[in-house]
Scaffold this active site. Structure first.
Site, PDB file in Angstrom:
ATOM      1  CG  ASP A 109      -1.390  51.112  53.957  1.00  0.00           C
ATOM      2  OD1 ASP A 109       0.085  51.535  53.538  1.00  0.00           O
ATOM      3  OD2 ASP A 109      -2.106  52.025  54.490  1.00  0.00           O
TER       4      ASP A 109
ATOM      5  NE  ARG B 109      -5.257  49.528  55.904  1.00  0.00           N
ATOM      6  CZ  ARG B 109      -5.204  49.610  56.610  1.00  0.00           C
ATOM      7  NH1 ARG B 109      -5.158  49.172  57.223  1.00  0.00           N
ATOM      8  NH2 ARG B 109      -3.975  51.017  56.744  1.00  0.00           N
TER       9      ARG B 109
ATOM     10  NE  ARG C   3       2.778  49.547  59.797  1.00  0.00           N
ATOM     11  CZ  ARG C   3       2.879  50.698  59.724  1.00  0.00           C
ATOM     12  NH1 ARG C   3       2.705  51.517  60.835  1.00  0.00           N
ATOM     13  NH2 ARG C   3       3.191  51.346  58.994  1.00  0.00           N
TER      14      ARG C   3
ATOM     15  CE  LYS D 290       3.946  51.578  54.639  1.00  0.00           C
ATOM     16  NZ  LYS D 290       2.610  51.684  54.304  1.00  0.00           N
ATOM     17  CG  HIS D 291       6.825  55.575  57.084  1.00  0.00           C
ATOM     18  ND1 HIS D 291       6.434  54.561  57.631  1.00  0.00           N
ATOM     19  CD2 HIS D 291       4.784  55.104  57.150  1.00  0.00           C
ATOM     20  CE1 HIS D 291       5.897  53.371  57.904  1.00  0.00           C
ATOM     21  NE2 HIS D 291       4.808  54.180  56.824  1.00  0.00           N
TER      22      HIS D 291
ATOM     23  CG  HIS E   8      -1.367  56.799  62.778  1.00  0.00           C
ATOM     24  ND1 HIS E   8       0.047  56.191  62.616  1.00  0.00           N
ATOM     25  CD2 HIS E   8      -2.045  56.804  61.714  1.00  0.00           C
ATOM     26  CE1 HIS E   8       0.081  55.485  61.084  1.00  0.00           C
ATOM     27  NE2 HIS E   8      -1.425  55.786  60.534  1.00  0.00           N
TER      28      HIS E   8
ATOM     29  CG  ASP F 260       2.305  58.318  56.519  1.00  0.00           C
ATOM     30  OD1 ASP F 260       0.642  57.607  55.791  1.00  0.00           O
ATOM     31  OD2 ASP F 260       2.747  58.059  57.173  1.00  0.00           O
TER      32      ASP F 260
END
Length: 369
Positions: free
Chosen positions: A104, A112, A177, A207-208, A220, A291
């Protein structure tokens, strides 16, 4: 018998027939055996491939098609390049395939390759949207793409094309985001982002799907119902445009539930949403990646094996498992793989559907430089 009634009965019979468990030809099933693992994109714990039993199991026993990396796998640039290089070599030795190495790297809060590990800071999608300079967005994506390629990463699970029209949304808007609340601006910035990454030889994922920007909750953590807040007229605009322009290397699903699309299953597990809406109405023929199946919206409602089979049946091609280590010590990917094998053997999962998924993953892998 009236013609209309006869046609209705025939349609009902065919529908039932499609659902009937019919074990496939054993030779056809055997031909798939070594490729089933290619449908998995899996994360592990550790920063070194040498001596990692978990990574060895994924690459050579499960024979996964891809590894997804997280902050827990990254120390610095030198270590990361060594890790990805060793993984790619080991995967090639065990499977004779190129390894998809994903991360990601949206920029900003979801990046990351972070400043804490030695990389330069990157702009969030929200910051790029506020500056509203499409050339800047493309340049920033090129910069991110160059960072990824230098690290041995070939697939960026980005850009986010969720339309951020709900200011109370915690997982997309609240974390900066989304490019914009305007679907046309989301489309323009996403187009620039994809072009920037492609210029550096990095694959992308929109996404998403079909949209997470309207929710008041985070998938999540658990079940997320967007039936009352989803706005397909806004949220599908980026997908419709970018798919039509050939700018969708892959599409990642959302674990959101929308009763108007499917009154039983969340999007990732919904044939109506994936095969019907994404493939049928929007005409997407590329690979669909789920996902994370370990997320609360899925793992708390379905077992790992059941979720994997349901996702494939719905039209998903790549099963993302962010953490392979189950609480009881088993491999989540191994559990899911065995469930897929069993469903295929019993005929409860259509072998043609799995063959198509394998072919789409093979085509994506074939685009690696």
């Amino acid at each position: 018998m009236p013609r209309l009634v006869a046609a209705s009965l025939l349609g009902a019979f065919l529908l039932v027939g499609c659902r009937t468990a019919m074990p496939p030809d054993p030779a056809r099933l055997a031909a798939l055996e070594l490729e089933l693992g290619s449908l998995f994109l899996v994360g592990f714990h550790g920063t070194d491939a040498e001596g990692s039993a978990d990574l060895e199991r994924l690459l050579c026993d499960v024979r996964v098609g891809g590894i997804v990396l997280f902050a827990r796998n990254i120390v610095n640039a030198e270590q990361l390049a060594r890790l990805t290089g060793t993984m790619a070599e080991r995967s090639a030795a065990c499977t004779s395939r190129n390894l998809l190495v994903a991360v990601d790297a949206e920029g900003g809060n979801v990046m990351r390759l972070s400043p804490g590990a030695g990389w330069t800071p990157t702009l969030t999608a929200q910051e790029l949207g506020e500056r509203n300079d499409f050339a800047l967005t493309e340049l920033e994506a090129r910069r991110i793409g160059a960072m990824l390629r230098a690290a041995g990463i070939n697939w960026d699970l980005a850009p986010v094309v969720d339309v951020g029209y709900n200011p109370a949304n915690p997982v997309i808007v609240g974390t900066a985001r989304s490019f914009s609340a305007n679907p046309l601006l989301v489309t323009e910035h996403a187009r620039a982002f994809v072009r920037g990454l492609r210029a550096e030889g990095v694959l992308t994922a929109l996404k998403h799907f079909p949209g997470h920007g309207s929710s008041f909750a985070d998938s999540h953590h658990g079940f997320v119902d967007v039936t009352a807040t989803a706005a397909p007229a806004l949220e599908l605009v980026p997908y419709r445009a970018l798919i039509g322009e050939g700018l969708a290397d892959s599409v990642m699903t959302a674990h959101v539930f929308n009763r108007r699309l499917d009154d039983e299953r969340p999007a990732t597990l919904s044939r109506a949403t994936i095969t019907g809406l994404l493939r049928g109405e929007l005409g997407f023929g590329g690979p669909v990646v789920s996902d994370d199946l370990r997320m609360g919206a899925i793992e708390r409602q379905y077992g790992m094996g059941e979720a994997a089979v349901m996702a494939l049946d719905a039209g998903v091609d790549v099963l993302l498992i962010a953490d392979d280590r189950l609480p009881d010590g088993r491999s989540a990917a191994a559990v899911a793989l065995e469930a897929v094998r069993t469903a295929l053997g019993r005929g409860t999962l259509d072998i043609a559907r799995v063959e198509a998924a394998i072919e789409r993953v093979r085509a994506l892998r074939g685009r690696l430089n």
